[in-house]
Write a protein that holds these residues in place. Sequence first.
Motif, short mmCIF file in Angstrom:
data_model
loop_
_atom_site.label_atom_id
_atom_site.label_comp_id
_atom_site.label_asym_id
_atom_site.label_seq_id
_atom_site.Cartn_x
_atom_site.Cartn_y
_atom_site.Cartn_z
N ASN A 13 33.32 47.55 34.27
CA ASN A 13 32.88 46.42 33.76
C ASN A 13 34.24 45.67 33.56
O ASN A 13 34.73 45.28 32.32
CB ASN A 13 32.36 46.44 32.34
CG ASN A 13 31.50 45.33 31.80
OD1 ASN A 13 31.31 44.35 32.70
ND2 ASN A 13 31.44 45.33 30.73
N LYS A 14 34.74 44.78 34.49
CA LYS A 14 35.75 43.72 34.39
C LYS A 14 35.13 42.46 34.20
O LYS A 14 34.41 42.19 35.12
CB LYS A 14 37.01 43.95 35.21
CG LYS A 14 37.42 45.23 35.30
CD LYS A 14 38.45 45.45 34.18
CE LYS A 14 39.32 46.63 34.45
NZ LYS A 14 40.41 46.67 33.15
N ARG A 15 35.68 41.68 33.57
CA ARG A 15 35.19 40.25 33.18
C ARG A 15 36.09 39.00 33.59
O ARG A 15 37.02 39.28 33.51
CB ARG A 15 34.83 39.85 31.65
CG ARG A 15 33.83 38.80 31.47
CD ARG A 15 33.21 38.66 30.16
NE ARG A 15 32.40 39.91 29.77
CZ ARG A 15 32.68 40.80 29.12
NH1 ARG A 15 33.90 40.86 28.17
NH2 ARG A 15 31.96 41.93 28.70
N HIS A 34 31.53 38.45 42.69
CA HIS A 34 30.30 38.86 41.75
C HIS A 34 29.78 40.36 41.96
O HIS A 34 29.43 40.97 41.00
CB HIS A 34 28.98 38.05 42.05
CG HIS A 34 28.23 38.32 43.06
ND1 HIS A 34 28.60 37.64 44.33
CD2 HIS A 34 27.13 38.96 43.31
CE1 HIS A 34 27.74 37.86 45.25
NE2 HIS A 34 26.86 38.78 44.83
N ASN A 37 32.57 42.67 39.91
CA ASN A 37 33.28 42.05 38.42
C ASN A 37 32.02 41.44 38.00
O ASN A 37 31.04 40.84 38.44
CB ASN A 37 34.28 41.02 38.64
CG ASN A 37 35.45 41.67 39.51
OD1 ASN A 37 36.51 42.54 39.01
ND2 ASN A 37 35.64 41.09 40.77
N GLU A 38 31.90 41.19 36.58
CA GLU A 38 31.11 40.38 35.81
C GLU A 38 32.00 39.07 35.91
O GLU A 38 32.74 38.91 35.07
CB GLU A 38 31.02 40.92 34.46
CG GLU A 38 30.22 39.95 33.46
CD GLU A 38 30.12 40.62 32.10
OE1 GLU A 38 30.02 39.54 31.17
OE2 GLU A 38 30.16 41.80 31.81
N THR A 39 31.45 38.12 36.81
CA THR A 39 32.08 36.87 36.90
C THR A 39 31.23 35.89 36.48
O THR A 39 30.03 35.68 36.57
CB THR A 39 32.04 36.72 38.49
OG1 THR A 39 32.97 38.01 39.27
CG2 THR A 39 32.93 35.48 38.84
N HIS A 40 31.82 34.92 35.72
CA HIS A 40 31.46 33.84 35.16
C HIS A 40 31.89 32.53 35.39
O HIS A 40 33.09 32.29 35.44
CB HIS A 40 31.43 34.04 33.57
CG HIS A 40 30.79 34.96 32.87
ND1 HIS A 40 29.64 35.19 32.39
CD2 HIS A 40 31.38 36.43 32.65
CE1 HIS A 40 29.45 36.25 31.73
NE2 HIS A 40 30.42 37.22 32.09
N HIS A 55 32.23 37.36 24.95
CA HIS A 55 32.68 38.28 25.92
C HIS A 55 33.95 37.76 26.31
O HIS A 55 34.20 36.88 27.15
CB HIS A 55 31.53 38.06 27.31
CG HIS A 55 30.30 38.31 26.92
ND1 HIS A 55 29.74 39.54 26.82
CD2 HIS A 55 29.37 37.31 26.88
CE1 HIS A 55 28.32 39.35 26.47
NE2 HIS A 55 28.19 38.05 26.71
N PRO A 57 37.26 37.62 28.23
CA PRO A 57 37.81 37.81 29.84
C PRO A 57 38.86 38.67 30.02
O PRO A 57 39.73 38.70 29.00
CB PRO A 57 38.08 36.14 30.13
CG PRO A 57 38.76 35.73 28.82
CD PRO A 57 37.75 36.28 27.92
N ASP A 58 38.87 39.44 31.02
CA ASP A 58 40.13 40.20 31.43
C ASP A 58 41.00 39.33 32.30
O ASP A 58 42.18 39.51 32.30
CB ASP A 58 39.52 41.43 32.30
CG ASP A 58 38.76 42.48 31.34
OD1 ASP A 58 39.26 42.91 30.37
OD2 ASP A 58 37.57 42.50 31.42
#
Length: 146
Positions: A13-15, A34, A37-40, A55, A57-58
């Motif tokens: 779970n890398k953001r 996506h 990664n958990e991409t926003h 959340h 970010p990394d």
Amino acid sequence: MQIGVEAARAVENKRVFVVEPDEVTRAALQFMLHDENETHELRDVPTVYLKGREHRPDLILLGLSIIRDQGVQVLGALKGAFPGVKIVLVVDADAMPTVKEALGAGADDTLLKPLRVEAVRETVDRHLGRNGIPHGVESNPFRILQ
């Protein structure tokens, strides 16, 4: 189904926050990342602070237009708000003076447009500490400036 994704990456779970005013660039980067990664996708820096409360970010992929509009101090502010976060600038080849200034002010790396899946994933993986599973190698002319 995730194509070309290592199992270890799929469950990790890398953001990643993609912060770019240009909707097409934001969507392209989100699409490239996506699966692993958990991409926003975020349009501006104030949204980063709001989303980051929930959340953290990394990694932040930051459009160079934000540096041009707000100045390099935005880099220090982001790093202060999210200690340990890596910031990679998304840049055009003609952006050398601004890129040099941004790298000197705390940006960690650059992604050069036109964006390629292999280069984007390799750069993101490196900054998320995934050095053991390379996607490919692409020369980035701005890396030598650091």
